[in-house]
Motif scaffolding. Sequence first.
Motif, PDB file in Angstrom:
ATOM      1  N   ASP A   1      -0.566  13.313   6.989  1.00  0.00           N
ATOM      2  CA  ASP A   1      -0.461  14.771   7.084  1.00  0.00           C
ATOM      3  C   ASP A   1      -1.437  15.262   8.142  1.00  0.00           C
ATOM      4  O   ASP A   1      -2.329  14.514   8.576  1.00  0.00           O
ATOM      5  CB  ASP A   1      -0.777  15.436   5.728  1.00  0.00           C
ATOM      6  CG  ASP A   1      -0.168  16.827   5.622  1.00  0.00           C
ATOM      7  OD1 ASP A   1       0.905  16.970   5.010  1.00  0.00           O
ATOM      8  OD2 ASP A   1      -0.761  17.786   6.181  1.00  0.00           O
ATOM      9  N   LEU A   2      -1.258  16.507   8.567  1.00  0.00           N
ATOM     10  CA  LEU A   2      -2.164  17.114   9.552  1.00  0.00           C
ATOM     11  C   LEU A   2      -3.348  17.809   8.892  1.00  0.00           C
ATOM     12  O   LEU A   2      -4.298  18.189   9.567  1.00  0.00           O
ATOM     13  CB  LEU A   2      -1.400  18.152  10.395  1.00  0.00           C
ATOM     14  CG  LEU A   2      -0.375  17.612  11.389  1.00  0.00           C
ATOM     15  CD1 LEU A   2       0.486  18.754  11.920  1.00  0.00           C
ATOM     16  CD2 LEU A   2      -1.075  16.895  12.539  1.00  0.00           C
ATOM     17  N   VAL A   3      -3.274  18.002   7.561  1.00  0.00           N
ATOM     18  CA  VAL A   3      -4.297  18.786   6.866  1.00  0.00           C
ATOM     19  C   VAL A   3      -5.164  17.857   6.007  1.00  0.00           C
ATOM     20  O   VAL A   3      -4.667  17.255   5.050  1.00  0.00           O
ATOM     21  CB  VAL A   3      -3.632  19.864   5.972  1.00  0.00           C
ATOM     22  CG1 VAL A   3      -4.683  20.708   5.279  1.00  0.00           C
ATOM     23  CG2 VAL A   3      -2.695  20.739   6.802  1.00  0.00           C
ATOM     24  N   PRO A   4      -6.466  17.728   6.357  1.00  0.00           N
ATOM     25  CA  PRO A   4      -7.340  16.797   5.626  1.00  0.00           C
ATOM     26  C   PRO A   4      -7.373  17.033   4.120  1.00  0.00           C
ATOM     27  O   PRO A   4      -7.399  16.063   3.354  1.00  0.00           O
ATOM     28  CB  PRO A   4      -8.722  17.047   6.256  1.00  0.00           C
ATOM     29  CG  PRO A   4      -8.410  17.524   7.647  1.00  0.00           C
ATOM     30  CD  PRO A   4      -7.147  18.339   7.520  1.00  0.00           C
ATOM     31  N   SER A   5      -7.336  18.290   3.668  1.00  0.00           N
ATOM     32  CA  SER A   5      -7.423  18.524   2.220  1.00  0.00           C
ATOM     33  C   SER A   5      -6.179  17.978   1.496  1.00  0.00           C
ATOM     34  O   SER A   5      -6.266  17.540   0.349  1.00  0.00           O
ATOM     35  CB  SER A   5      -7.581  20.021   1.932  1.00  0.00           C
ATOM     36  OG  SER A   5      -6.454  20.737   2.406  1.00  0.00           O
ATOM     37  N   LYS A   6      -5.030  17.983   2.180  1.00  0.00           N
ATOM     38  CA  LYS A   6      -3.830  17.415   1.556  1.00  0.00           C
ATOM     39  C   LYS A   6      -3.951  15.891   1.468  1.00  0.00           C
ATOM     40  O   LYS A   6      -3.441  15.273   0.524  1.00  0.00           O
ATOM     41  CB  LYS A   6      -2.578  17.813   2.341  1.00  0.00           C
ATOM     42  CG  LYS A   6      -2.263  19.297   2.236  1.00  0.00           C
ATOM     43  CD  LYS A   6      -0.962  19.637   2.936  1.00  0.00           C
ATOM     44  CE  LYS A   6      -0.648  21.130   2.780  1.00  0.00           C
ATOM     45  NZ  LYS A   6       0.546  21.520   3.561  1.00  0.00           N
ATOM     46  N   LEU A   7      -4.621  15.292   2.428  1.00  0.00           N
ATOM     47  CA  LEU A   7      -4.841  13.834   2.376  1.00  0.00           C
ATOM     48  C   LEU A   7      -5.806  13.482   1.248  1.00  0.00           C
ATOM     49  O   LEU A   7      -5.642  12.451   0.578  1.00  0.00           O
ATOM     50  CB  LEU A   7      -5.366  13.331   3.721  1.00  0.00           C
ATOM     51  CG  LEU A   7      -4.376  13.446   4.889  1.00  0.00           C
ATOM     52  CD1 LEU A   7      -5.023  12.970   6.191  1.00  0.00           C
ATOM     53  CD2 LEU A   7      -3.101  12.652   4.619  1.00  0.00           C
ATOM     54  N   GLU A   8      -6.793  14.338   1.026  1.00  0.00           N
ATOM     55  CA  GLU A   8      -7.726  14.120  -0.093  1.00  0.00           C
ATOM     56  C   GLU A   8      -6.957  14.113  -1.415  1.00  0.00           C
ATOM     57  O   GLU A   8      -7.162  13.240  -2.269  1.00  0.00           O
ATOM     58  CB  GLU A   8      -8.782  15.235  -0.126  1.00  0.00           C
ATOM     59  CG  GLU A   8      -9.895  15.060   0.904  1.00  0.00           C
ATOM     60  CD  GLU A   8     -10.593  13.708   0.761  1.00  0.00           C
ATOM     61  OE1 GLU A   8     -11.003  13.377  -0.372  1.00  0.00           O
ATOM     62  OE2 GLU A   8     -10.695  12.984   1.777  1.00  0.00           O
TER      63      GLU A   8
ATOM     64  N   ALA B   1      -3.785  13.545  -1.786  1.00  0.00           N
ATOM     65  CA  ALA B   1      -2.898  12.378  -1.803  1.00  0.00           C
ATOM     66  C   ALA B   1      -3.636  11.158  -2.356  1.00  0.00           C
ATOM     67  O   ALA B   1      -3.086  10.377  -3.140  1.00  0.00           O
ATOM     68  CB  ALA B   1      -2.378  12.101  -0.395  1.00  0.00           C
ATOM     69  N   LYS B   2      -4.904  11.005  -1.950  1.00  0.00           N
ATOM     70  CA  LYS B   2      -5.713   9.882  -2.443  1.00  0.00           C
ATOM     71  C   LYS B   2      -5.908   9.982  -3.950  1.00  0.00           C
ATOM     72  O   LYS B   2      -5.778   8.999  -4.675  1.00  0.00           O
ATOM     73  CB  LYS B   2      -7.078   9.900  -1.762  1.00  0.00           C
ATOM     74  CG  LYS B   2      -7.203   8.865  -0.669  1.00  0.00           C
ATOM     75  CD  LYS B   2      -8.641   8.801  -0.191  1.00  0.00           C
ATOM     76  CE  LYS B   2      -8.800   7.667   0.802  1.00  0.00           C
ATOM     77  NZ  LYS B   2     -10.003   7.842   1.616  1.00  0.00           N
ATOM     78  N   ALA B   3      -6.193  11.192  -4.403  1.00  0.00           N
ATOM     79  CA  ALA B   3      -6.421  11.393  -5.839  1.00  0.00           C
ATOM     80  C   ALA B   3      -5.155  11.100  -6.647  1.00  0.00           C
ATOM     81  O   ALA B   3      -5.226  10.709  -7.811  1.00  0.00           O
ATOM     82  CB  ALA B   3      -6.891  12.821  -6.098  1.00  0.00           C
ATOM     83  N   LEU B   4      -3.985  11.275  -6.012  1.00  0.00           N
ATOM     84  CA  LEU B   4      -2.730  11.115  -6.748  1.00  0.00           C
ATOM     85  C   LEU B   4      -2.105   9.736  -6.570  1.00  0.00           C
ATOM     86  O   LEU B   4      -1.048   9.463  -7.145  1.00  0.00           O
ATOM     87  CB  LEU B   4      -1.742  12.210  -6.332  1.00  0.00           C
ATOM     88  CG  LEU B   4      -2.152  13.635  -6.712  1.00  0.00           C
ATOM     89  CD1 LEU B   4      -1.121  14.652  -6.257  1.00  0.00           C
ATOM     90  CD2 LEU B   4      -2.378  13.766  -8.215  1.00  0.00           C
ATOM     91  N   GLY B   5      -2.736   8.875  -5.754  1.00  0.00           N
ATOM     92  CA  GLY B   5      -2.211   7.505  -5.695  1.00  0.00           C
ATOM     93  C   GLY B   5      -2.125   6.861  -4.335  1.00  0.00           C
ATOM     94  O   GLY B   5      -1.833   5.670  -4.234  1.00  0.00           O
ATOM     95  N   ALA B   6      -2.348   7.610  -3.242  1.00  0.00           N
ATOM     96  CA  ALA B   6      -2.316   6.986  -1.917  1.00  0.00           C
ATOM     97  C   ALA B   6      -3.463   5.986  -1.812  1.00  0.00           C
ATOM     98  O   ALA B   6      -4.574   6.259  -2.261  1.00  0.00           O
ATOM     99  CB  ALA B   6      -2.433   8.039  -0.825  1.00  0.00           C
TER     100      ALA B   6
ATOM    101  N   PRO C   1       0.825  -1.209   0.000  1.00  0.00           N
ATOM    102  CA  PRO C   1       0.000   0.000   0.000  1.00  0.00           C
ATOM    103  C   PRO C   1       0.859   1.258   0.000  1.00  0.00           C
ATOM    104  O   PRO C   1       2.049   1.203   0.263  1.00  0.00           O
ATOM    105  CB  PRO C   1      -0.777  -0.121   1.318  1.00  0.00           C
ATOM    106  CG  PRO C   1       0.130  -0.909   2.216  1.00  0.00           C
ATOM    107  CD  PRO C   1       0.872  -1.858   1.318  1.00  0.00           C
ATOM    108  N   ILE C   2       0.207   2.398  -0.287  1.00  0.00           N
ATOM    109  CA  ILE C   2       0.855   3.712  -0.205  1.00  0.00           C
ATOM    110  C   ILE C   2       0.068   4.515   0.826  1.00  0.00           C
ATOM    111  O   ILE C   2      -1.095   4.847   0.587  1.00  0.00           O
ATOM    112  CB  ILE C   2       0.836   4.434  -1.568  1.00  0.00           C
ATOM    113  CG1 ILE C   2       1.544   3.599  -2.640  1.00  0.00           C
ATOM    114  CG2 ILE C   2       1.482   5.819  -1.443  1.00  0.00           C
ATOM    115  CD1 ILE C   2       1.335   4.102  -4.071  1.00  0.00           C
ATOM    116  N   VAL C   3       0.687   4.764   1.972  1.00  0.00           N
ATOM    117  CA  VAL C   3      -0.004   5.407   3.083  1.00  0.00           C
ATOM    118  C   VAL C   3       0.472   6.850   3.218  1.00  0.00           C
ATOM    119  O   VAL C   3       1.664   7.098   3.448  1.00  0.00           O
ATOM    120  CB  VAL C   3       0.255   4.650   4.406  1.00  0.00           C
ATOM    121  CG1 VAL C   3      -0.461   5.328   5.563  1.00  0.00           C
ATOM    122  CG2 VAL C   3      -0.186   3.192   4.270  1.00  0.00           C
ATOM    123  N   ALA C   4      -0.457   7.799   3.074  1.00  0.00           N
ATOM    124  CA  ALA C   4      -0.124   9.222   3.170  1.00  0.00           C
ATOM    125  C   ALA C   4      -0.461   9.738   4.559  1.00  0.00           C
ATOM    126  O   ALA C   4      -1.519   9.414   5.110  1.00  0.00           O
ATOM    127  CB  ALA C   4      -0.912  10.008   2.116  1.00  0.00           C
TER     128      ALA C   4
END
Length: 362
Positions: A213-220, A222-227, A208-211
């Motif tokens: 971060d403290l900022v939810p929008s950056k995690l969103e 990250a998911k769109a880019l492959g996490a 898996p690729i686990v992202a």
Amino acid sequence: MRAAVLYAFGEPLVIEELDLDPPKAGEVMIRMAASGVCRSDWHGVRGVHRHETPIVLGHEGSAIVEEVGEGVEGLAPGDHVALSWLPYCGSCARCAAGHPARCGQLEAFDQGYLADGTTRFSKGDLRIKHNVPSSFAERSVVPATTAIKVDPGIPLDQVALLGCAVMTGVGAVLNTARVRPGESVVVIGCGGVGQSVIQGARIAGAAPIVAVDLVPSKLELAKALGATATVLGGEGAEGRILDAVGGGANFAFEALGRVETIELATRATGPGGTAVLVGMAPPEARVPLDALTMVYQERTVTGSWYGSTVPPRDFRMLAGLVASGDLRLEPLIGRTMTLDAINEALALFEAGQELRTVIVYG
Ligand SMILES: [Zn+2]
Ligand SMILES: [Zn+2]
């Protein structure tokens, strides 16, 4: 030509007219198209990493070639170029061994000069120093080896991001770590570099690729880019990371340069795993290490400088991945500004919520 000049640490950059001398042998004059604003610029302004002043910062740029100096081959006026911030001699033992990122002949550049120990920027009698490529300027002169021709079909605001965040992040995965299909990856810090690590991991076939971060929008994003999974940082993050990665990762990338998250990266790896330090820590930073576990679980900690890049090879590779749609740059751009707003753009790093801000030249 206008540029943003750093005169004193902690002071705003001064936007003013400078003179620019023509390129010498092995150099090119460029007209800047765009420049990302990177955390290292912010550190440079604050004096966390000390440059010689006065200096024109900016190291994540794209440009159009205007004039080529004597002996320059393969570049001509009008060419679109990505700008590497890595001058290298090409002939020292480390360059010859295929590791230009470790070049041992960079003293002049470290002191803010070009290869011959002089500057091309000046204001009256005052010489202004370079931070190659010095992309916070409308025009600059750079070593020809740092200007890599790219397909003019790729928008130049996106090409700029190749110059630091993307080369650093994708290179850390493909060159430094050499991640193989099916290996597990944790990415701590999902700014421009971290999102590029995530894309590199996807391209490498990691899972898996686990992202993190403290900022939810950056995690969103990250998911769109492959996490494949995301973990909100903070209290209890270590347990959540280990759960998400199934007990310990093959590779944990740290893209912030902070002591706590570097330590977290070393603890997020499993037996045989490698923590890859990508973020720039302050020079005085010291990180505690679980020394015994390092031994009996054969874990590694390594640094990655500029994605261990070989620029002429890797910038073409990245441009190819952009052209094929495998590497997405447009989502990394938070907002665009003009050079006049450079101090505002730098201040956004204090807030930490923003994606890449890109300065666009008219
Ligand atoms: Zn940078
Ligand atoms: Zn060298």
